[in-house]
Write a protein that holds these residues in place. Structure first.
Motif, mmCIF file in Angstrom:
data_model
loop_
_atom_site.group_PDB
_atom_site.id
_atom_site.type_symbol
_atom_site.label_atom_id
_atom_site.label_comp_id
_atom_site.label_asym_id
_atom_site.label_seq_id
_atom_site.Cartn_x
_atom_site.Cartn_y
_atom_site.Cartn_z
ATOM 1 N N UNK A 4 -0.604 -1.436 -6.448
ATOM 2 C CA UNK A 4 -0.270 -1.240 -5.028
ATOM 3 C C UNK A 4 -0.169 0.240 -4.659
ATOM 4 N N UNK A 5 -0.203 1.114 -5.658
ATOM 5 C CA UNK A 5 -0.109 2.557 -5.395
ATOM 6 C C UNK A 5 -1.501 3.080 -5.070
ATOM 7 N N UNK A 6 -1.622 3.731 -3.922
ATOM 8 C CA UNK A 6 -2.943 4.234 -3.515
ATOM 9 C C UNK A 6 -3.050 5.753 -3.659
ATOM 10 N N UNK A 7 -1.911 6.438 -3.831
ATOM 11 C CA UNK A 7 -1.946 7.893 -4.010
ATOM 12 C C UNK A 7 -0.605 8.349 -4.574
ATOM 13 N N UNK A 8 -0.641 9.489 -5.287
ATOM 14 C CA UNK A 8 0.567 10.061 -5.870
ATOM 15 C C UNK A 8 0.544 11.572 -5.673
ATOM 16 N N UNK A 22 -3.815 9.355 7.073
ATOM 17 C CA UNK A 22 -5.235 8.993 6.956
ATOM 18 C C UNK A 22 -5.472 7.927 5.882
ATOM 19 N N UNK A 23 -4.564 7.823 4.909
ATOM 20 C CA UNK A 23 -4.694 6.831 3.843
ATOM 21 C C UNK A 23 -4.228 5.443 4.282
ATOM 22 N N UNK A 24 -3.528 5.397 5.425
ATOM 23 C CA UNK A 24 -3.035 4.146 6.018
ATOM 24 C C UNK A 24 -2.157 3.335 5.065
ATOM 25 N N UNK A 25 -1.146 3.970 4.452
ATOM 26 C CA UNK A 25 -0.216 3.207 3.609
ATOM 27 C C UNK A 25 0.790 2.477 4.493
ATOM 28 N N UNK A 77 9.644 7.062 -9.375
ATOM 29 C CA UNK A 77 9.364 5.791 -8.705
ATOM 30 C C UNK A 77 8.021 5.222 -9.142
ATOM 31 N N UNK A 78 7.038 6.099 -9.371
ATOM 32 C CA UNK A 78 5.726 5.641 -9.843
ATOM 33 C C UNK A 78 5.871 4.922 -11.178
ATOM 34 N N UNK A 79 6.678 5.498 -12.081
ATOM 35 C CA UNK A 79 6.928 4.862 -13.370
ATOM 36 C C UNK A 79 7.616 3.522 -13.214
ATOM 37 N N UNK A 80 8.576 3.455 -12.302
ATOM 38 C CA UNK A 80 9.296 2.199 -12.075
ATOM 39 C C UNK A 80 8.374 1.137 -11.492
ATOM 40 N N UNK A 94 0.887 -1.179 0.000
ATOM 41 C CA UNK A 94 0.000 0.000 0.000
ATOM 42 C C UNK A 94 0.916 1.218 0.000
ATOM 43 N N UNK A 95 1.096 1.806 -1.182
ATOM 44 C CA UNK A 95 2.167 2.786 -1.375
ATOM 45 C C UNK A 95 1.613 4.153 -1.742
ATOM 46 N N UNK A 96 2.137 5.170 -1.070
ATOM 47 C CA UNK A 96 1.944 6.554 -1.509
ATOM 48 C C UNK A 96 3.259 6.962 -2.168
ATOM 49 N N UNK A 97 3.211 7.234 -3.467
ATOM 50 C CA UNK A 97 4.425 7.589 -4.197
ATOM 51 C C UNK A 97 4.449 9.090 -4.477
#
Length: 326
Positions: A73-77, A107-110, A61-64, A53-56
């Motif tokens: 697995x990305x929940x926010x950017x 609050x997003x709980x990553x 890194x998002x591209x990778x 559960x990833x905030x990028x």
């Protein structure tokens, strides 16, 4: 039920109530006690750590992560993340410049936040105290493709995609070797990132774009380190054979005697970056940018291996640089 057995059962019930009461009292004194998160870099031992559960906050890194096959697995950017658009357009956007909002992220709980920017230690500590791992991928001074490969490996370990990370790094290494074996003679280049008050901002040594120039057989005329503002007279004196303009540079800004006196201008060798994201986000896609730069400047096609990972959306930008008519 005899009297003795009832006493035993009653005693057990009372003991359980006492235990839970004590636990509740401890939680009242130390509410929300959690294991602290870990601050992670490419040199950190990450055995036993898995993130999903990833905030990028890092567009690179998002591209990778997309290339590794874990974009789900990305929940926010961050708001400046554009690639891959079809993946990021519907993700929640979080504040990340000049500071991030720790509470918004918490609050997003990553289980992890990935960043390539240097944030305040107090902000990072808030995340760690909330049990969130903080992964810092340096993209500043001294960044190289070797560092990118280390970052790919780190993300591969953390997300359980080491096989894809190895394929990605192998493709990059082979491509970089292909760029070396072109037989081209280096041309000198001046890079104008932007122009303010008639003076250009440029990059010198120990910058990632300078590393790209080296593989593209371009010799940077600026030898100072980092990003800085150069005088137009220095540009004229260094007589660059190639002018590379950032996306924010207007052609009218270089239609001046200083630039017109350079071999680059005289020989119609002025180019402009068309995809700022690729040039500002150090990751595997810069391989395509180098290939495009060699094609544009030298009119030479360097064949590199087919991209090894099968993805839904194309990772190869259609164009990253184009010739400018002077």
């Amino acid at each position: 039920m005899d009297h003795t057995k009832r006493l035993r059962i009653t005693g057990v019930i009372v003991a359980v109530i006492v235990v839970f009461s004590i636990a509740g009292y401890i939680d009242l004194i130390h509410p929300g006690t959690v294991d602290k998160g870990k601050e992670i870099t490419v040199g950190t031992d990450v055995n036993g750590i898995h993130i999903n559960k990833i905030v990028s906050l890092s567009p690179a890194a998002t591209g990778t992560l997309y290339a590794l096959g874990v974009s789900s697995d990305i929940i926010a950017v961050g708001p400046c993340t554009h690639f891959p658009y079809n993946v990021t357009e519907n993700l929640q956007k979080v504040t990340c410049y000049p500071d991030f909002s720790a509470q918004q992220i918490i609050n997003l709980k990553p289980d992890a936040v990935i960043s390539s920017s240097s944030y305040k230690a107090t902000e990072v500590q808030e995340l760690l105290d909330a049990g969130i791992n903080y992964i810092y991928l340096d993209s500043g001074s001294g960044s190289t493709f070797h560092l990118i490969e280390k970052q790919d490996t780190l993300l591969g370990k953390l997300t359980g995609t080491m096989s894809n990370a190895s394929k990605l790094n192998s493709w990059m290494n082979t491509s970089l070797n292909d760029f070396k074996d072109t037989g081209l003679t280096n041309k000198s280049v001046f890079y104008a990132l932007c122009i303010e008050n008639h003076a250009p901002w440029t990059s010198g040594n120990n910058t990632f774009i300078n590393s790209m120039f080296n593989y593209a057989h371009l010799k940077n005329v600026m030898t100072d380190s980092g990003f800085f503002q150069a005088s137009t007279q220095v540009v004229a004196n260094d007589s660059p054979q190639v002018l590379l303009l950032g996306t924010r540079v207007n052609l009218s800004q270089i239609n001046t005697p200083t630039y017109e006196s350079t071999p680059a201008y005289k020989n119609d060798s002025v180019f402009q970056i068309t995809d700022a994201d690729v040039y500002s986000e150090p990751n595997f896609r810069d391989i395509f940018a180098i290939q495009d730069l060699i094609q544009s400047v030298y009119n030479k096609t360097v064949n590199i291996p087919e991209f090894p990972l099968h993805l839904e959306y194309n990772v190869n930008p259609t164009s990253t640089v184009e010739k400018v008519k002077t």
